[in-house]
Design a protein around this motif. Structure first.
Motif, PDB file in Angstrom:
ATOM      1  N   ILE A  20      39.178 -44.160 -47.292  1.00  0.00           N
ATOM      2  CA  ILE A  20      40.346 -44.665 -48.022  1.00  0.00           C
ATOM      3  C   ILE A  20      40.157 -44.568 -49.541  1.00  0.00           C
ATOM      4  O   ILE A  20      41.126 -44.515 -50.289  1.00  0.00           O
ATOM      5  CB  ILE A  20      40.709 -46.095 -47.573  1.00  0.00           C
ATOM      6  CG1 ILE A  20      42.157 -46.427 -47.951  1.00  0.00           C
ATOM      7  CG2 ILE A  20      39.719 -47.108 -48.128  1.00  0.00           C
ATOM      8  CD1 ILE A  20      42.724 -47.642 -47.274  1.00  0.00           C
ATOM      9  N   PHE A  21      38.903 -44.508 -50.015  1.00  0.00           N
ATOM     10  CA  PHE A  21      38.645 -44.375 -51.447  1.00  0.00           C
ATOM     11  C   PHE A  21      38.589 -42.922 -51.912  1.00  0.00           C
ATOM     12  O   PHE A  21      38.451 -42.649 -53.103  1.00  0.00           O
ATOM     13  CB  PHE A  21      37.346 -45.096 -51.833  1.00  0.00           C
ATOM     14  CG  PHE A  21      37.451 -46.582 -51.725  1.00  0.00           C
ATOM     15  CD1 PHE A  21      38.256 -47.311 -52.588  1.00  0.00           C
ATOM     16  CD2 PHE A  21      36.763 -47.270 -50.745  1.00  0.00           C
ATOM     17  CE1 PHE A  21      38.362 -48.687 -52.491  1.00  0.00           C
ATOM     18  CE2 PHE A  21      36.855 -48.647 -50.635  1.00  0.00           C
ATOM     19  CZ  PHE A  21      37.660 -49.361 -51.501  1.00  0.00           C
ATOM     20  N   SER A  22      38.693 -41.976 -50.983  1.00  0.00           N
ATOM     21  CA  SER A  22      38.678 -40.553 -51.328  1.00  0.00           C
ATOM     22  C   SER A  22      40.000 -40.161 -51.973  1.00  0.00           C
ATOM     23  O   SER A  22      41.061 -40.634 -51.563  1.00  0.00           O
ATOM     24  CB  SER A  22      38.474 -39.725 -50.056  1.00  0.00           C
ATOM     25  OG  SER A  22      38.809 -38.377 -50.278  1.00  0.00           O
ATOM     26  N   PRO A  23      39.955 -39.261 -52.952  1.00  0.00           N
ATOM     27  CA  PRO A  23      41.214 -38.797 -53.546  1.00  0.00           C
ATOM     28  C   PRO A  23      42.084 -38.031 -52.542  1.00  0.00           C
ATOM     29  O   PRO A  23      43.277 -37.878 -52.750  1.00  0.00           O
ATOM     30  CB  PRO A  23      40.778 -37.888 -54.695  1.00  0.00           C
ATOM     31  CG  PRO A  23      39.320 -37.663 -54.524  1.00  0.00           C
ATOM     32  CD  PRO A  23      38.785 -38.693 -53.600  1.00  0.00           C
ATOM     33  N   SER A  25      42.632 -39.081 -49.441  1.00  0.00           N
ATOM     34  CA  SER A  25      43.192 -40.011 -48.474  1.00  0.00           C
ATOM     35  C   SER A  25      44.704 -40.137 -48.671  1.00  0.00           C
ATOM     36  O   SER A  25      45.173 -40.320 -49.791  1.00  0.00           O
ATOM     37  CB  SER A  25      42.550 -41.398 -48.621  1.00  0.00           C
ATOM     38  OG  SER A  25      43.175 -42.313 -47.751  1.00  0.00           O
ATOM     39  N   THR A  28      46.158 -45.563 -49.734  1.00  0.00           N
ATOM     40  CA  THR A  28      45.294 -46.300 -50.654  1.00  0.00           C
ATOM     41  C   THR A  28      45.464 -47.795 -50.364  1.00  0.00           C
ATOM     42  O   THR A  28      46.397 -48.195 -49.669  1.00  0.00           O
ATOM     43  CB  THR A  28      45.649 -46.044 -52.130  1.00  0.00           C
ATOM     44  OG1 THR A  28      46.941 -46.611 -52.394  1.00  0.00           O
ATOM     45  CG2 THR A  28      45.652 -44.552 -52.469  1.00  0.00           C
ATOM     46  N   ASP A  30      46.515 -49.919 -52.325  1.00  0.00           N
ATOM     47  CA  ASP A  30      47.786 -50.343 -52.926  1.00  0.00           C
ATOM     48  C   ASP A  30      48.968 -50.165 -51.975  1.00  0.00           C
ATOM     49  O   ASP A  30      49.993 -50.824 -52.130  1.00  0.00           O
ATOM     50  CB  ASP A  30      48.056 -49.560 -54.215  1.00  0.00           C
ATOM     51  CG  ASP A  30      47.104 -49.928 -55.338  1.00  0.00           C
ATOM     52  OD1 ASP A  30      46.516 -51.036 -55.278  1.00  0.00           O
ATOM     53  OD2 ASP A  30      46.944 -49.113 -56.261  1.00  0.00           O
ATOM     54  N   ASP A  31      48.821 -49.279 -50.980  1.00  0.00           N
ATOM     55  CA  ASP A  31      49.889 -49.039 -50.007  1.00  0.00           C
ATOM     56  C   ASP A  31      49.955 -50.109 -48.927  1.00  0.00           C
ATOM     57  O   ASP A  31      50.948 -50.213 -48.212  1.00  0.00           O
ATOM     58  CB  ASP A  31      49.680 -47.688 -49.295  1.00  0.00           C
ATOM     59  CG  ASP A  31      49.729 -46.501 -50.237  1.00  0.00           C
ATOM     60  OD1 ASP A  31      50.511 -46.541 -51.213  1.00  0.00           O
ATOM     61  OD2 ASP A  31      48.978 -45.541 -49.995  1.00  0.00           O
TER      62      ASP A  31
END
Length: 72
Positions: A20-23, A25, A28, A30-31
């Motif tokens: 989930i921290f991968s660009p 993903s 995020t 926040d979603d």
């Protein structure tokens, strides 16, 4: 609306999907709503060596400690 599966995994055991921290993903933190964030916390995603992996709906990584579908 798209459905994804969030899974809490330890290490690399059968990992598929994106951290989930991968660009890369599609999801995020926040979603996610408060209910999902509470579920992640209750299932210990912050424990050392664990990560949250995002996969298409129903694709649970091997060795997942807990999984949950989310609609975004």
């Amino acid at each position: 609306m798209t459905t994804y599966t969030l899974s809490i995994v330890e290490g690399d055991a059968g990992e598929k999907g994106e951290d989930i921290f991968s660009p890369d993903s599609p999801v995020t933190f926040d979603d996610l709503g408060i209910g999902i964030l509470m579920w992640l916390t209750e299932h210990g995603y912050e424990e050392p060596g664990r990560k949250v992996v995002v996969t298409p709906a129903g694709e649970v990584p091997l060795g997942a400690l807990a999984s949950r579908d989310v609609d975004l």
